[in-house]
Every structure is written in C-alpha cells, then in structure tokens.
Design an enzyme around this catalytic site. Structure first.
Site, PDB file in Angstrom:
ATOM      1  N   ASP A  12       0.673  -1.411   0.208  1.00 22.55           N
ATOM      2  CA  ASP A  12      -0.395  -0.215   0.562  1.00 22.55           C
ATOM      3  C   ASP A  12       0.707   0.922   0.559  1.00 22.55           C
ATOM      4  O   ASP A  12       0.906   2.070   0.782  1.00 22.55           O
ATOM      5  CB  ASP A  12      -0.734  -0.377   1.318  1.00 22.55           C
ATOM      6  CG  ASP A  12      -1.825  -0.682   0.955  1.00 22.55           C
ATOM      7  OD1 ASP A  12      -2.417  -1.067   0.647  1.00 22.55           O
ATOM      8  OD2 ASP A  12      -2.173  -1.963   2.073  1.00 22.55           O
ATOM      9  N   LYS A  15       2.562   2.228  -5.412  1.00 24.30           N
ATOM     10  CA  LYS A  15       3.526   0.879  -6.373  1.00 24.30           C
ATOM     11  C   LYS A  15       2.811   1.754  -8.103  1.00 24.30           C
ATOM     12  O   LYS A  15       3.488   2.032  -8.542  1.00 24.30           O
ATOM     13  CB  LYS A  15       4.068   0.076  -6.237  1.00 24.30           C
ATOM     14  CG  LYS A  15       4.959  -0.232  -4.885  1.00 24.30           C
ATOM     15  CD  LYS A  15       5.378  -1.706  -4.363  1.00 24.30           C
ATOM     16  CE  LYS A  15       3.931  -3.008  -4.106  1.00 24.30           C
ATOM     17  NZ  LYS A  15       3.683  -2.504  -2.803  1.00 24.30           N
ATOM     18  N   GLY A  39      -3.782  -5.203  -4.482  1.00 23.15           N
ATOM     19  CA  GLY A  39      -4.414  -4.530  -5.365  1.00 23.15           C
ATOM     20  C   GLY A  39      -3.366  -2.916  -6.169  1.00 23.15           C
ATOM     21  O   GLY A  39      -2.435  -2.090  -4.966  1.00 23.15           O
ATOM     22  N   HIS A  40      -2.925  -2.433  -6.778  1.00 18.35           N
ATOM     23  CA  HIS A  40      -2.809  -1.432  -7.144  1.00 18.35           C
ATOM     24  C   HIS A  40      -3.412  -0.005  -8.256  1.00 18.35           C
ATOM     25  O   HIS A  40      -3.757  -0.988  -9.310  1.00 18.35           O
ATOM     26  CB  HIS A  40      -1.088  -1.667  -8.453  1.00 18.35           C
ATOM     27  CG  HIS A  40       0.010  -2.727  -8.036  1.00 18.35           C
ATOM     28  ND1 HIS A  40       0.839  -3.188  -8.794  1.00 18.35           N
ATOM     29  CD2 HIS A  40       0.047  -2.750  -6.897  1.00 18.35           C
ATOM     30  CE1 HIS A  40       1.533  -3.160  -7.906  1.00 18.35           C
ATOM     31  NE2 HIS A  40       1.087  -3.617  -6.671  1.00 18.35           N
ATOM     32  N   GLN A 221       2.950  -6.079  -3.244  1.00 21.56           N
ATOM     33  CA  GLN A 221       3.314  -6.404  -1.557  1.00 21.56           C
ATOM     34  C   GLN A 221       4.048  -5.391  -0.982  1.00 21.56           C
ATOM     35  O   GLN A 221       4.479  -4.335  -1.634  1.00 21.56           O
ATOM     36  CB  GLN A 221       3.532  -7.655  -0.825  1.00 21.56           C
ATOM     37  CG  GLN A 221       1.972  -8.480  -1.047  1.00 21.56           C
ATOM     38  CD  GLN A 221       2.365  -9.080  -2.388  1.00 21.56           C
ATOM     39  OE1 GLN A 221       2.585  -9.946  -3.024  1.00 21.56           O
ATOM     40  NE2 GLN A 221       0.642  -9.876  -2.730  1.00 21.56           N
TER      41      GLN A 221
END
Length: 276
Positions: A12, A15, A39-40, A221
């Site tokens: 988080d 990235k 999740g990006h 991550q």
C-alpha cells in the site's frame, strides 16, 4: 537492464501509481511475483482503475506488459479484471504476455485457504483468503497446475487430480464445499485465458533486452512481506524483494540495475497537515 519498483514496507505504498507515471520511459513492464492479493490503483481522466494481477503499464499502448512465472493467477479474477480494463480503453489482447510457467489458483485453493485459516483459530495469519498460499504450497510441492497446462489435451484430468487432493484436505477440516457451484465459472475463465499470448516469458524478455528495450519490474506487496526476509510469519508467500525478480522473471542478476540499496525513493500519501 531492468529497473525495479518495490514497496519498502508492508504494501500500500502507491507502487501502481509510480509505475504508471514511469511507464512512458520504458518499453516493458513486468510483474514478477504475487497474485490477486495485490491491488494497484491507477487514476487518470477522472477514472479509477484497480489492477490485481495485470501490470500497471497496461493502459500505455506502446508498452509490452508481462506476467512472469513467479506470479500466481486466478483465472476468474483475471477474466473480470480484463473485462474492466478493456472498458477503460486498454487492449490486453495486443500488449499482454503471460508466462506459461505461472501457476494457476484453482477454486479449491480458495476453499483450502479458508479452511486452513479457520482451523488456526486465534493463531490465524490474516490471509486474504484468495488461495495464494495454497497455490504456492502446491508449486513448491510440485503438484500445481501452470498456465501452459491449459493448452494440454488432458488439462481436465490434470485438474481433477489436484482438486481431488484438495477435497481430501477439506474433508479433513470438515469444511463445506459445493464443486458444482464453483467449477463452471473457473472452466469458463480457463477458455477465456486461452485467448492470450501464453509464452516462455524468460526467453521473450531476454530477446527484448538484447534488442535494447528498457524494462521496469513491478513488485507486489512490500519488502517486509517477503517470505524469507520479511516479518515472518506475517508475510506473503513469495519473494517481494529485488532478488525475486531473478526467479520471477527468469533473468540474470547482472541485468538488474540495482540489487542492493535504493536508487530512487518516492514518498506517497503525504498528509496536508497541520503537523506538530
């Protein structure tokens, strides 16, 4: 050479946004580990796009996007993700390449994940329950299924062998399941996945680099979630550090621009104050 974008904490860190900003400077963006537990989020033209498995360079038409062998793919999640980004203007059938060696998350992997976590009770790790850990366990145990397997004539038989092992575990945990409810969507997603460019991405990537293409490796991550060097046991199931690029994409260490240390650091999510 390969540049790498990593999170230095537990994820988080923004990235995906950084990769999206940097992508115009690169010819290739490649994911090297993790699965749909990452999740990006990207936001442009007033629209937000959430990517789970697909590299964050997918909306840049000049850019080749690669899902490497170190990634685990849930075909159902992948199908939904593709459908959403296609509506957003991406053309994944054109610029997305998937490693034949990337492992598949089966519906039973999700069930085993939930059963295992429930069995641990107050000692549970805090799994995302997306089947990531059981999939990597099967990979290491040499009993998993890979993307290349979906092209084999006997894929259904291979699937049944793995699923039967999982059902044995579920029965041992006394965990309820209904295969008739979860399997149709999986096999539909498998047929969908067959449309894409499934290749030996390590050779493909090597050819691109030999042609002088610039590569950006995208981590999922964060560093402190690395399976070996993170805050074990509260970690993910893959190598999230720079070294993970080597086995997750099949490249030699000398092709990575920075192995130790930090070449550039970006600060995201800075508050507006007031500060003490």
């Amino acid at each position: 050479m390969i540049d790498v974008v990593l999170g230095l904490q537990w994820g988080d860190e923004g990235k995906g946004k950084i990769v999206d900003v940097l992508t115009p400077q690169y010819d290739v963006v490649a994911r090297f580990q993790g699965g749909p537990n990452a999740g990006h989020s990207l936001e442009f033209n007033g629209q937000k796009h959430v990517l789970n498995t697909i590299p964050s360079g997918i909306f840049h038409k000049h850019c080749i996007n690669i899902i490497g062998s170190g990634v685990v793919i849930d075909p159902i999640t992948f199908k939904k993700e593709i459908e959403k980004i296609t509506l957003g203007g991406a053309e994944p059938l054109v610029n997305l390449y998937i490693s034949e060696k990337a492992h598949l998350i089966l519906p039973t992997h999700r069930l085993v994940d939930a059963a295992s976590e429930a069995h641990k009770g107050e000692h549970k790790i805090g799994s995302t329950l997306r089947g990531i850990s059981p999939t990597y366990q099967d990979k290491i145990g040499r009993s998993g299924l890979r993307v290349g397997d979906i092209l084999a004539a006997n894929f259904n038989q291979k699937y049944e062998v793995v699923a039967a092992n999982h059902r044995t575990l579920l029965d041992r945990f006394n965990h309820p399941y209904n295969m008739a409810e979860i399997e149709p969507a999986f096999f539909e997603a498998i047929e969908f996945l067959k449309q894409f460019k499934i290749v030996n991405t390590e050779y493909f990537l090597d050819d691109l680099m030999n042609d002088g293409k610039k590569v950006l490796a995208e981590g999922a991550q964060g560093t402190l979630l690395d399976i070996d060097y993170g805050t074990y046991p509260f970690v993910t199931s893959s190598n999230t550090i720079t070294g993970g690029v080597c086995n997750g994409l099949g490249v030699a260490p000398q092709k990575i621009k920075k192995v130790y240390g930090i070449f550039k650091a970006y600060c995201t999510r800075v508050g507006s104050g007031p500060f003490p």
